[in-house]
Design a protein around this motif. Structure first.
Motif, PDB file in Angstrom:
ATOM      1  N   SER A 163     -10.093  10.054  13.844  1.00 22.62           N
ATOM      2  CA  SER A 163     -11.553  10.081  14.018  1.00 22.62           C
ATOM      3  C   SER A 163     -12.136   8.670  13.987  1.00 22.62           C
ATOM      4  N   TYR A 164     -11.270   7.641  14.009  1.00 20.77           N
ATOM      5  CA  TYR A 164     -11.772   6.259  13.938  1.00 20.77           C
ATOM      6  C   TYR A 164     -11.275   5.480  15.158  1.00 20.77           C
ATOM      7  N   THR A 165     -11.847   4.293  15.362  1.00 24.71           N
ATOM      8  CA  THR A 165     -11.501   3.505  16.549  1.00 24.71           C
ATOM      9  C   THR A 165     -10.379   2.517  16.210  1.00 24.71           C
ATOM     10  N   GLU A 166      -9.822   1.922  17.250  1.00 21.09           N
ATOM     11  CA  GLU A 166      -8.806   0.879  17.099  1.00 21.09           C
ATOM     12  C   GLU A 166      -9.390  -0.292  16.288  1.00 21.09           C
ATOM     13  N   THR A 167     -10.674  -0.585  16.533  1.00 19.58           N
ATOM     14  CA  THR A 167     -11.329  -1.679  15.785  1.00 19.58           C
ATOM     15  C   THR A 167     -11.424  -1.334  14.299  1.00 19.58           C
ATOM     16  N   ASP A 168     -11.796  -0.080  13.992  1.00 17.37           N
ATOM     17  CA  ASP A 168     -11.859   0.344  12.575  1.00 17.37           C
ATOM     18  C   ASP A 168     -10.485   0.133  11.921  1.00 17.37           C
ATOM     19  N   LYS A 169      -9.468   0.531  12.659  1.00 17.05           N
ATOM     20  CA  LYS A 169      -8.100   0.421  12.123  1.00 17.05           C
ATOM     21  C   LYS A 169      -7.771  -1.038  11.825  1.00 17.05           C
ATOM     22  N   LEU A 170      -8.024  -1.910  12.808  1.00 17.57           N
ATOM     23  CA  LEU A 170      -7.668  -3.322  12.624  1.00 17.57           C
ATOM     24  C   LEU A 170      -8.494  -3.959  11.504  1.00 17.57           C
ATOM     25  N   ASP A 171      -9.753  -3.525  11.367  1.00 18.80           N
ATOM     26  CA  ASP A 171     -10.582  -4.025  10.250  1.00 18.80           C
ATOM     27  C   ASP A 171      -9.920  -3.657   8.922  1.00 18.80           C
ATOM     28  N   PHE A 172      -9.452  -2.407   8.855  1.00 16.07           N
ATOM     29  CA  PHE A 172      -8.805  -1.934   7.620  1.00 16.07           C
ATOM     30  C   PHE A 172      -7.532  -2.743   7.338  1.00 16.07           C
ATOM     31  N   LEU A 173      -6.719  -2.937   8.371  1.00 12.67           N
ATOM     32  CA  LEU A 173      -5.458  -3.687   8.181  1.00 12.67           C
ATOM     33  C   LEU A 173      -5.750  -5.120   7.742  1.00 12.67           C
ATOM     34  N   ARG A 174      -6.777  -5.711   8.332  1.00 19.09           N
ATOM     35  CA  ARG A 174      -7.126  -7.103   7.965  1.00 19.09           C
ATOM     36  C   ARG A 174      -7.670  -7.162   6.534  1.00 19.09           C
ATOM     37  N   LYS A 175      -8.393  -6.123   6.156  1.00 16.20           N
ATOM     38  CA  LYS A 175      -8.899  -6.070   4.781  1.00 16.20           C
ATOM     39  C   LYS A 175      -7.712  -6.008   3.806  1.00 16.20           C
ATOM     40  N   LEU A 176      -6.743  -5.168   4.148  1.00 12.22           N
ATOM     41  CA  LEU A 176      -5.551  -5.072   3.296  1.00 12.22           C
ATOM     42  C   LEU A 176      -4.871  -6.435   3.184  1.00 12.22           C
ATOM     43  N   LEU A 220       0.854  -1.196   0.000  1.00 10.00           N
ATOM     44  CA  LEU A 220       0.000   0.000   0.000  1.00 10.00           C
ATOM     45  C   LEU A 220       0.888   1.243   0.000  1.00 10.00           C
ATOM     46  N   ALA A 221       0.620   2.153  -0.927  1.00 13.33           N
ATOM     47  CA  ALA A 221       1.342   3.439  -0.949  1.00 13.33           C
ATOM     48  C   ALA A 221       0.385   4.499  -0.422  1.00 13.33           C
ATOM     49  N   ALA A 222       0.584   4.920   0.814  1.00 16.69           N
ATOM     50  CA  ALA A 222      -0.315   5.898   1.430  1.00 16.69           C
ATOM     51  C   ALA A 222       0.185   7.309   1.134  1.00 16.69           C
ATOM     52  N   ASN A 223      -0.750   8.262   1.202  1.00 17.17           N
ATOM     53  CA  ASN A 223      -0.348   9.657   1.003  1.00 17.17           C
ATOM     54  C   ASN A 223      -0.054  10.356   2.320  1.00 17.17           C
ATOM     55  N   ASP A 224      -0.036   9.583   3.394  1.00 20.00           N
ATOM     56  CA  ASP A 224       0.235  10.156   4.708  1.00 20.00           C
ATOM     57  C   ASP A 224       0.687   9.019   5.622  1.00 20.00           C
ATOM     58  N   PHE A 225       1.637   9.307   6.488  1.00 18.11           N
ATOM     59  CA  PHE A 225       2.175   8.286   7.397  1.00 18.11           C
ATOM     60  C   PHE A 225       1.175   7.939   8.498  1.00 18.11           C
ATOM     61  N   TYR A 226       0.378   8.917   8.928  1.00 16.26           N
ATOM     62  CA  TYR A 226      -0.512   8.710  10.080  1.00 16.26           C
ATOM     63  C   TYR A 226      -1.892   8.207   9.634  1.00 16.26           C
ATOM     64  N   ARG A 227      -2.843   9.080   9.402  1.00 13.95           N
ATOM     65  CA  ARG A 227      -4.180   8.589   9.039  1.00 13.95           C
ATOM     66  C   ARG A 227      -4.156   7.830   7.716  1.00 13.95           C
ATOM     67  N   GLY A 228      -3.271   8.235   6.810  1.00 13.15           N
ATOM     68  CA  GLY A 228      -3.178   7.558   5.507  1.00 13.15           C
ATOM     69  C   GLY A 228      -2.792   6.093   5.653  1.00 13.15           C
ATOM     70  N   GLU A 229      -2.035   5.774   6.721  1.00 10.90           N
ATOM     71  CA  GLU A 229      -1.659   4.379   6.963  1.00 10.90           C
ATOM     72  C   GLU A 229      -2.510   3.768   8.091  1.00 10.90           C
ATOM     73  N   GLY A 230      -3.597   4.457   8.439  1.00 10.55           N
ATOM     74  CA  GLY A 230      -4.524   3.937   9.451  1.00 10.55           C
ATOM     75  C   GLY A 230      -3.949   3.945  10.857  1.00 10.55           C
ATOM     76  N   ARG A 231      -3.040   4.887  11.153  1.00 14.06           N
ATOM     77  CA  ARG A 231      -2.496   4.960  12.519  1.00 14.06           C
ATOM     78  C   ARG A 231      -3.469   5.707  13.419  1.00 14.06           C
ATOM     79  N   THR A 232      -3.362   5.383  14.713  1.00 12.09           N
ATOM     80  CA  THR A 232      -4.181   6.121  15.684  1.00 12.09           C
ATOM     81  C   THR A 232      -3.310   7.063  16.525  1.00 12.09           C
ATOM     82  N   ASP A 233      -2.013   7.183  16.184  1.00 10.44           N
ATOM     83  CA  ASP A 233      -1.107   7.964  17.035  1.00 10.44           C
ATOM     84  C   ASP A 233      -0.670   9.285  16.401  1.00 10.44           C
ATOM     85  N   GLY A 262       0.828  -2.682  16.475  1.00  8.65           N
ATOM     86  CA  GLY A 262       0.921  -1.310  16.964  1.00  8.65           C
ATOM     87  C   GLY A 262       1.259  -0.324  15.861  1.00  8.65           C
ATOM     88  N   ASP A 263       1.422   0.943  16.269  1.00  8.72           N
ATOM     89  CA  ASP A 263       1.646   2.014  15.296  1.00  8.72           C
ATOM     90  C   ASP A 263       3.020   2.653  15.419  1.00  8.72           C
TER      91      ASP A 263
END
Ligand code: R2B
Ligand code: URA
Length: 329
Positions: free
Chosen positions: A246-259, A228-241, A298-299
């Motif tokens: 604006s999303y939850t840890e669960t949203d993030k993990l869902d996204f990572l698992r989808k990837l 995945l080539a993100a346009n941002d290191f933080y939200r673009g890569e689904g980080r919470t740090d 982790g992030d």
């Protein structure tokens, strides 16, 4: 039709028979004009530039009037690119030892105050900064530079860092394709107010060759898959740090698992554009990145400086070993 592949490694069973810029493959993609001259030199796909008397490669600080680009860069065969100036100097030092070629480690583009470029015989090591816009500026100017230099069928390899998805930290990934933040295997760029999309598949044969080198690299694990080539290191890569989230840890993990289910093994910030620009220029391109963490865990990038230094050498070792095979070293 004749094969125009300049093979780096002899073909193994189940490998792609040709590189993407072989005449046979290039014309079968519906292209009308072949992209390389018979001697392997680059054909630039921009008629405007062909009409220019002088071309200023602004971010490299070279121009076609002042600099004798053929004598400076005509012998370049491998272009290694990576985010930082430091890593590109490391690569130059490493290649100098491997190839037994002296290198005074002078940054050839220092006067332009943007990137770093070191030349070790046929290997050029160029930094490209962070993210697609910084990378494509360096890449396009290097492509034009090697066109003017009449370099023969050069290979472009990005050696980078990334976040892994479900891989042990410190693993290396050879990318098969890049995928955008909207999960398409394309490089998207707005041109004259409209978004254009370009295929972001890497040269399959080249990635197979690079992956095959992993059997020589016993100190670390190497994988092959999507990036995945993100346009941002933080939200673009689904980080919470980051500074925002604006999303939850669960949203993030869902996204990572989808990837992960799509075959994405790692995330960085350049793969789609690196694949698309090299491909459309008729050049062979590859992306070889070490993973600095497992994003499912982790992030934050927490390993010590010493560990990160050791890990960041891994793509250099794999690519250096590959280059040595070409020169029978
Ligand atoms: C990997 O690391 C950088 C961000 O830290 C970016 O250039 C990338 O692709
Ligand atoms: N580079 C990235 O883009 N992401 C990471 O997680 C680590 C390095």
């Amino acid at each position: 039709m004749d094969c125009t592949c300049d093979f780096i490694l002899p073909t193994l069973k189940n490998w792609e028979e040709h590189y993407d810029n072989c005449k046979i493959r290039w014309l079968s993609r519906g292209e009308t004009k072949f992209i390389k001259n018979n001697d392997g030199t680059i054909i630039l796909r921009n008629e405007h530039v062909l009409k220019m008397k002088v071309d200023v490669l602004y971010h490299l600080g070279f121009d076609t009037q002042t600099h004798d680009l053929p004598s400076m860069f005509g012998d370049v065969k491998f272009v290694c690119m990576g985010g930082t100036k430091q890593r590109m100097m490391e690569m130059a030092k490493y290649m100098s030892n491997l190839l037994g070629v002296e290198c005074d480690l002078v940054n050839l583009v220092k006067h332009a105050h943007r990137y770093a470029m070191y030349k070790v015989g046929p290997v050029l090591c160029v930094s490209h900064g962070i993210g697609i816009p910084s990378m494509t500026i360096a890449l396009e100017e290097v492509i034009k530079m090697l066109y003017y230099a009449k370099a023969k069928d050069p290979i472009f390899i990005r050696i980078g860092t990334s976040g892994g998805i479900g891989l042990p930290a410190g693993s290396v990934v050879v990318s098969s394709w890049g995928c955008s933040g909207t999960l398409e295997k394309t490089y998207e760029i707005a041109i004259l107010g409209k978004v254009k999309k370009y295929s972001a598949y890497f040269d399959k044969r080249l990635s197979q060759e690079l992956f095959s080198i992993s059997s020589d690299c016993v100190d670390f694990e190497t994988f092959s898959g999507g990036t995945l080539a993100a346009n941002d290191f933080y939200r673009g890569e689904g980080r919470t740090d980051g500074a925002f989230c604006s999303y939850t840890e669960t949203d993030k993990l869902d996204f990572l698992r989808k990837l992960k289910s799509m075959g994405v093994l790692n995330m960085e910030m350049e793969a789609t554009a690196f694949a698309a620009v090299t491909r459309d220029a008729g050049l062979r391109g590859a992306d070889v990145c070490v993973t600095l963490l497992d994003r499912l865990q982790g992030d934050q990038v927490t390993p010590s400086k010493e560990t990160l230094t050791v890990w960041q050498r891994r793509p250099l070792v794999l690519v250096g070993t590959y280059i040595c095979k070409y020169y029978n070293i």
